[in-house]
Design an enzyme around this catalytic site. Sequence first.
Site, PDB file in Angstrom:
ATOM      1  N   ASP A   4      44.416  16.294  34.560  1.00  0.00           N
ATOM      2  CA  ASP A   4      44.596  15.194  35.515  1.00  0.00           C
ATOM      3  C   ASP A   4      43.213  14.659  35.891  1.00  0.00           C
ATOM      4  O   ASP A   4      42.407  15.369  36.486  1.00  0.00           O
ATOM      5  CB  ASP A   4      45.332  15.716  36.757  1.00  0.00           C
ATOM      6  CG  ASP A   4      45.756  14.595  37.700  1.00  0.00           C
ATOM      7  OD1 ASP A   4      45.468  13.423  37.398  1.00  0.00           O
ATOM      8  OD2 ASP A   4      46.372  14.902  38.736  1.00  0.00           O
ATOM      9  N   ASP A  98      46.293   8.527  33.434  1.00  0.00           N
ATOM     10  CA  ASP A  98      45.234   9.452  33.840  1.00  0.00           C
ATOM     11  C   ASP A  98      45.638  10.921  33.770  1.00  0.00           C
ATOM     12  O   ASP A  98      44.963  11.772  34.360  1.00  0.00           O
ATOM     13  CB  ASP A  98      44.745   9.120  35.258  1.00  0.00           C
ATOM     14  CG  ASP A  98      45.846   9.235  36.307  1.00  0.00           C
ATOM     15  OD1 ASP A  98      47.014   9.415  35.917  1.00  0.00           O
ATOM     16  OD2 ASP A  98      45.526   9.141  37.504  1.00  0.00           O
ATOM     17  N   GLU A  99      46.705  11.229  33.051  1.00  0.00           N
ATOM     18  CA  GLU A  99      47.079  12.636  32.925  1.00  0.00           C
ATOM     19  C   GLU A  99      47.866  12.884  31.639  1.00  0.00           C
ATOM     20  O   GLU A  99      48.540  11.997  31.119  1.00  0.00           O
ATOM     21  CB  GLU A  99      47.875  13.112  34.142  1.00  0.00           C
ATOM     22  CG  GLU A  99      49.111  12.307  34.441  1.00  0.00           C
ATOM     23  CD  GLU A  99      49.833  12.780  35.701  1.00  0.00           C
ATOM     24  OE1 GLU A  99      49.886  14.003  35.942  1.00  0.00           O
ATOM     25  OE2 GLU A  99      50.349  11.924  36.420  1.00  0.00           O
TER      26      GLU A  99
END
Length: 402
Positions: A4, A98-99
């Site tokens: 993350d 974003d992860e």
Amino acid sequence: MHIDMNAFFASVEQQANPELRGKPIAVIGAAKRTVVTTCSYEARAFGVRTGMNSWEAQKMCPQLIFVVGNNRKYTWTSTQIIGIMREFTPQVEVFSIDEAFLDVTGSRALFGPPEEIARQIKQRIRERFGLTCSVGVAPNKLLAKLASDMQKPDGLTVIRPEEVATVLERVPIKDLCGIGPKLQKQLTTLGIRSCGDLGRFPVPILKRKFGVVGEKLHYMGLGEDDSPVVPEEEADEVKTVGHSTTLDKDLSDRGEILKIMLQLSEMVGRRARRYGVAGKTITVTVRYPDFTTFSRQESRASATNSSEEIYQDAVRILDGIELEQPVRLLGVRLSKLSQQGEQLSLLEQDRKKALLAGAMDQVNDRFGEFSVTFGTLVGTASGAKVISPAWRPEGLRNVDVE
């Protein structure tokens, strides 16, 4: 493992502009009416949070610096980071911009134990982009995501199989991915506040209260999850193509609303044509200023990926809606997709339209979205203003952004 990125948009902006480093910043949209997309950890120390109105954030942190988001910058950076992950394993499931989840079971012989793989990935991302990420390593996806949230920013948390029961005993149920505020409230009324409580609670009562989900909740409380890491090429076929946008201002004028509808229809049609699919169902979504949201849909006799036909159907749907308030958000979606053959229509008029759309697509592929567009859209701001949660770096979920 679950990786993350920390305050991703804000961190990218701080690395791109050294003058922003160490300062409280908030990434916002370009519209006059906007909310905080994300903020730096320096801003979070003042209580600024994602989703706040900009004026509210400024009140909490008077020295807050607003930065207009650059979606192309974020998608490019995300794609490069995903490339780093794939240097360690092909089993990468992009969960959002974003992860991502990684299955490193088969990578240990080459790169060492999972903790060492996590450290190497963190180091490469930091060296190349100056960005930090939090990593959770665990026996399954549910626990890996839980672990990545335990130490932020720049954390590395490992939950080993023998530690699961001890770790979960006091973890609040809201920390589990999949348990939102509404479900949390329902569980709390049953006296379930921690994962330990959830794992011990009688399964028959959970099933009676929540149906088939009840049994899944029981296993979640025990930290059990058998869902695999699914790379993009193995993911289920996408069933819809859609775009929506929150308007710069609430609109009541039909002409202005139709311009937005045409823009969204072109974005939907272009994506469908790019990946060779066509759909039979058109859906229009409307949101009012009070956040009342609803959708209406119609099905066609034949599948289409023509922007013009999508637009015509969307307008017909919209005309069947009695708008009770100005419009805050509009969306257009194409569903019931099927693969579209490349054979052109026997009708000359339809052939010309298909060839024209193909020519426009080629120009826009080379020079950027809406370089060539319909006359009524000239001078209209174009492109997706917000990155969809369904964004992926490739395939049908890949949304071109401005």
